[in-house]
Design an enzyme around this catalytic site. Sequence first.
Site, PDB file in Angstrom:
ATOM      1  N   SER A 272       0.847  -1.185   0.000  1.00 29.47           N
ATOM      2  CA  SER A 272       0.000   0.000   0.000  1.00 29.47           C
ATOM      3  C   SER A 272       0.886   1.240   0.000  1.00 29.47           C
ATOM      4  CB  SER A 272      -0.902   0.011   1.238  1.00 29.47           C
ATOM      5  OG  SER A 272      -1.473   1.287   1.440  1.00 29.47           O
ATOM      6  N   LYS A 278      -0.061  -3.788   5.028  1.00 30.52           N
ATOM      7  CA  LYS A 278      -0.976  -4.483   4.114  1.00 30.52           C
ATOM      8  C   LYS A 278      -0.236  -5.395   3.134  1.00 30.52           C
ATOM      9  CE  LYS A 278      -4.832  -2.965   2.716  1.00 30.52           C
ATOM     10  NZ  LYS A 278      -5.824  -2.282   1.853  1.00 30.52           N
ATOM     11  N   ARG A 312     -21.349  -2.468 -46.538  1.00 29.43           N
ATOM     12  CA  ARG A 312     -20.171  -2.098 -45.755  1.00 29.43           C
ATOM     13  C   ARG A 312     -20.662  -1.154 -44.674  1.00 29.43           C
ATOM     14  NH1 ARG A 312     -15.591  -1.298 -48.660  1.00 29.43           N
ATOM     15  NH2 ARG A 312     -14.604  -0.695 -46.715  1.00 29.43           N
TER      16      ARG A 312
END
Length: 404
Positions: A272, A278, A312
């Site tokens: 983090s 973390k 097309r």
Amino acid sequence: MLLTPGSGRARHLTDDAAILSAMLSVEAAWAMVLGDLGVLGVDQAHLVADRCDPGEYDVSQLADSVESGGNPVIPLVARVRTAVAESDPAAAALVHKGLTSQDVVDTALMLIARDSTALLCDRLLSCADAVADLAGRERDTVMTARTLGQPAVPTTFGAKAAGWLRALDAAIRGLSALRYPVQCGGAGGTLSLLETLAPGRAIDAPALLAHRLQLTEPVAPWHTDRSPVTAIGDAIARSTDALGKVAGDIVQLSRPEIGELSEPVAEGRGGSSTMPQKHNPVLSVLVRSAAMQAPALAASLHTSAALASDERPDGAWHAEWSPFLQLLTIGPIAGGQAAEVLEGLQVHREAMQANVIAALPGLVAERRSVDPGPVDVSDYLGAAPSFIDRSLAAHADVRKDLAS
């Protein structure tokens, strides 16, 4: 690319250089087809093919010229003709003759799609092999089955992995069934100019082009039948569906309060910017991101297909390019990320056991509603072992079919 994490995993299969190379491959192959049909001499055909070397063209300069014609083929053909004219003006005048811009772009995208989906399929197979190993190894590892976010009944991690495996195998089968047809129709899908140049031979051209590019020969031009494109988009979306389910389970089960799984540890990954404690399941998060993007991208291909007007399309074809390329990019990326996670997935059996114990006696309440006696959770797994066996057998069939 800064906002496409893991873009290196796509091996540059879908970047501008790859698109340029694919278009030049089509033009080179078409020159050889014109040689096969007698429109170009053999030496002339080889001259044009030799001038279709991607190293001779500047991608950025080409990109600056695209807007004036609405697609990259128009300025590219002009450059190829100029290069050929230095040696043979007559051959230069026949460069690209018989094709139209859409033929080249569509066929080039089929070349890119073929390689991209092959890479995705290989990575899904790696995922499936890793999951099959988990299913067998953890067939008796009891854990809590959760429904609507709440503990439900006992299951095993092997049974959960077998569920992942079935979805991955279905995605692999979908990818392996895809076809990649050349586009070869000329201005209005009739090959009228080519028939003028090679009377009675125009109908042979699609097969000749397909053979040279190792693509599929279509029944007829598909300028406004976009099913080849939507089929590929759908197959990629189904693949990311399967990967997203796996990644979502890993993200949920790696929550510290559950703690049953965790991604393999890699230096510098999962941190983090503000919280040093973390360890985020970042690869699974990125796989989930791809799974969230893919359905809308595939849906936009169907919208374009439905609006492909006349012989097309006027804008609907152009609207396909970006979502199609995004799908061809994020699919292999997600497959590579998921394979890395699954091949090193950490299974915390003690946490699974602790969560089962914490969920008792409610975890066996269903069984006790018909049998009030004591229940051992390992005896209340129903047909889960049989489902695991069936899933592993089905995966073996997928591997056998791919090898054949």
